[in-house]
Design an enzyme around this catalytic site. Structure first.
Site, PDB file in Angstrom:
ATOM      1  N   LYS A  82       0.841  -1.206   0.000  1.00  0.00           N
ATOM      2  CA  LYS A  82       0.000   0.000   0.000  1.00  0.00           C
ATOM      3  C   LYS A  82       0.873   1.252   0.000  1.00  0.00           C
ATOM      4  CE  LYS A  82      -3.782   2.080   2.724  1.00  0.00           C
ATOM      5  NZ  LYS A  82      -4.567   1.978   3.970  1.00  0.00           N
ATOM      6  N   SER A 157      -9.617   1.982   3.295  1.00  0.00           N
ATOM      7  CA  SER A 157      -8.764   2.700   2.382  1.00  0.00           C
ATOM      8  C   SER A 157      -7.784   1.819   1.589  1.00  0.00           C
ATOM      9  CB  SER A 157      -7.968   3.750   3.151  1.00  0.00           C
ATOM     10  OG  SER A 157      -7.092   3.140   4.069  1.00  0.00           O
ATOM     11  N   SER A 181      -9.511  -0.418   7.521  1.00  0.00           N
ATOM     12  CA  SER A 181      -9.012  -0.301   6.145  1.00  0.00           C
ATOM     13  C   SER A 181      -8.344  -1.533   5.555  1.00  0.00           C
ATOM     14  CB  SER A 181      -8.051   0.867   6.041  1.00  0.00           C
ATOM     15  OG  SER A 181      -8.796   2.043   5.888  1.00  0.00           O
TER      16      SER A 181
HETATM   17  N1  GLN Z   1     -12.744   4.419   6.894  1.00  0.00           N
HETATM   18  C1  GLN Z   1     -12.008   4.851   8.049  1.00  0.00           C
HETATM   19  C2  GLN Z   1     -11.592   6.293   7.909  1.00  0.00           C
HETATM   20  O1  GLN Z   1     -11.862   6.867   6.888  1.00  0.00           O
HETATM   21  C3  GLN Z   1     -10.840   3.939   8.298  1.00  0.00           C
HETATM   22  C4  GLN Z   1      -9.643   4.258   7.513  1.00  0.00           C
HETATM   23  C5  GLN Z   1      -8.488   3.370   7.858  1.00  0.00           C
HETATM   24  O2  GLN Z   1      -8.613   2.350   8.514  1.00  0.00           O
HETATM   25  N2  GLN Z   1      -7.329   3.787   7.400  1.00  0.00           N
HETATM   26  O3  GLN Z   1     -11.014   6.859   8.801  1.00  0.00           O
END
Ligand code: GLN
Length: 488
Positions: A82, A157, A181
């Site tokens: 990532k 994400s 994420s």
């Molecule tokens: N969807 C969550 C956010 O937008 C989690 C994101 C993540 O785990 N990096 O904060």
């Protein structure tokens, strides 16, 4: 015949050890698959074909010199990372304009450990900008598509990390999980993903979002493959003061296939209003399958679950607002010059950050500001303690928790773009696990039409071994994880 890009890591390992294939052949097959499917999937931000082939060559030479690779099961295995995790000499954008040209001068510990293990690194994967989002729509560069239905999001994400595994563009990937994420995109793309215990994997070289929540973890086709990757990246790191000194167990040895006598708790609060019935049905059937294998299933309560969403959306933006202060046009990335320093700062950050990141910085700065700190940030930290205690109490009764991952299957691209709250609601089942700091594993457990559904298994702190054992046992009796989307 199975195409090479469809292999699990464990299968590829056997073929490499038997000399049936070389890492160079395997890497070439993956690079060809990437070329063939990227126009549809768009999971990669950077493809490092030359670097990957050189690493494959090195793995092949190492294999010739010392064929027994049991001590390094990832040797010669093509993986991808990532784009919030630093890779020395390879561009690391965090999905943001502000880091569009940033080339890290060092490797994250997770990256260097994969290199030490002999893995082949294919490139860097798309994600929501600075990992803020649940659909990968917040990337400044491109929209990654769900390989099961190209009109839908892959989740986020770590959408690129999940889509790449589902599409056969890498045998395994690294993602990060601050509030779901790794787990939510794994569920939405029909792959297996593990968020380790906070502190299990070093965060050194991970571009920080919410420092008290962030964890790096693996995505792959199977729990067994996740175990192999976790084994390589887990463990104490002197460069990360929050990395745990606890010894790393042998995760492969934990995969006994036996779940008899394990006590599994099913939290009633996770079956929220608005959950798709297909998700609830598939998850309950998966739990029944584990029960049929000899696990004990009991209903439990995690009473503070409903506060996780508001608490997370104060704590994570607060930490993000502090962490992102370093992007000032001076030390890292984009600079939009101006005579006046303040104006330069405003232009750089105004143009470099996208709308969701700016929203989080404003929310976080507000929650931390004098006069509001006690009402918001401090209060949120107090409720976080209550959420953590829910899990401590639950784990006095049960060995692990089984629950849904996301209330829905993958939604159409654009469905939530104008409604941040609807997007945040995607995270109701994953956020509490980060707030509690405990590990969570997602395994595919069914489909709604063409769209995958994931079962979430939540464990005691540092008990990834039990999660992997149960995930692997489930995958021995089901074939959801073996299904592949139809792509070019
Ligand atoms: N969807 C969550 C956010 O937008 C989690 C994101 C993540 O785990 N990096 O904060």
């Amino acid at each position: 015949m199975t195409e090479l890009y469809q292999l699990t890591i464990a299968e590829a390992r056997d073929m490499l050890d038997q000399g049936a294939i070389t890492s160079t052949e395997l890497t070439q097959a993956l690079l060809e698959r990437i070329t063939a499917t990227e126009p549809q999937v768009a999971a990669y931000l950077t493809i490092d074909a030359d670097g990957a082939l050189a690493q494959a060559q090195a793995a092949d030479t190492a294999h010739k010199n010392a064929p027994n690779s049991d001590h390094s099961p990832l040797r010669g295995i093509p993986l991808a990372i990532k784009d919030v995790i630093s890779t020395m000499g390879v561009r690391t954008t965090c999905g943001s304009r502000i880091l569009e040209q940033y080339i890290p001068p060092y490797d994250a510990t997770a990256t260097s450990r994969l290199k030490t293990a002999g893995a082949v690194l294919l490139g860097k994967l798309n994600c929501d900008e600075f990992a803020m989002g649940s659909s990968t729509e917040n990337s400044a560069f491109q929209q990654t598509h769900n390989p099961w239905d190209l009109s839908r999001v892959p989740g986020g994400s770590s959408g690129g990390s999940a889509a790449a595994v589902a599409a056969g563009q890498a045998l395994g990937t690294l993602g990060t999980d601050t509030g779901g994420s790794i787990r939510q995109p794994a569920a939405l793309c029909g792959v297996t993903g593990l968020k380790p215990t906070y502190g299990r994997v070093s965060r050194y070289g991970l571009v920080a979002f919410g420092s008290s929540l962030d964890q790096i973890g693996p995505l792959a086709r199977t729990a067994r493959d996740c175990a192999l990757i976790l084994q390589a990246i887990a463990g104490h790191d002197p460069y990360d003061g929050t990395s745990a000194s606890q010894a790393v167990p042998d995760y492969r040895a934990a995969l006994t296939g036996d779940v008899r006598g394990l006590k599994i708790g099913v939290p009633r609060e996770f079956f929220v209003d608005g959950m798709h019935p297909s998700v609830e049905t598939a998850v309950r059937e998966a739990i029944a399958a584990l029960q049929a294998q000899g696990a004990d299933v009991v209903e439990i309560s995690l009473p503070h679950t409903k506060y996780a969403l508001p608490v997370y959306y104060i704590i994570a933006p607060a930490e993000a607002s502090a962490n992102l202060a370093r992007f000032d046009g001076v030390r890292f990335g984009l600079r939009v010059p101006d005579q006046d320093y303040r104006a330069e700062l405003e232009h750089t950050r105004g143009q470099g950050f996208g709308p969701e990141v700016r929203r989080r910085i404003m929310l976080g700065t507000y929650a931390l500001s004098a006069g509001y700190y006690d009402a918001y940030y401090k209060r949120a930290q107090q409720v976080r303690t209550l959420i953590r205690r829910d899990y401590q109490h639950a784990f006095e009764q049960v060995d692990l928790i089984a629950a849904p991952t996301s209330p829905t299957v993958a939604f159409p691209i654009g469905a939530h773009t104008d409604d941040p709250l609807a997007m945040y609601l995607e995270d109701v089942c994953t956020l509490p696990v980060n707030l509690a700091g405990v590990p969570g594993l997602v395994v595919p457990c069914g489909f709604d039409g063409a769209l995958p559904i994931g079962l979430q298994l939540i464990g005691r702190p540092f008990d990834e071994a039990t999660l992997l054992r149960v995930g692997d046992a489930y995958q021995r009796i089901t074939d959801w994880h073996s299904r592949r989307p139809m792509l070019a």
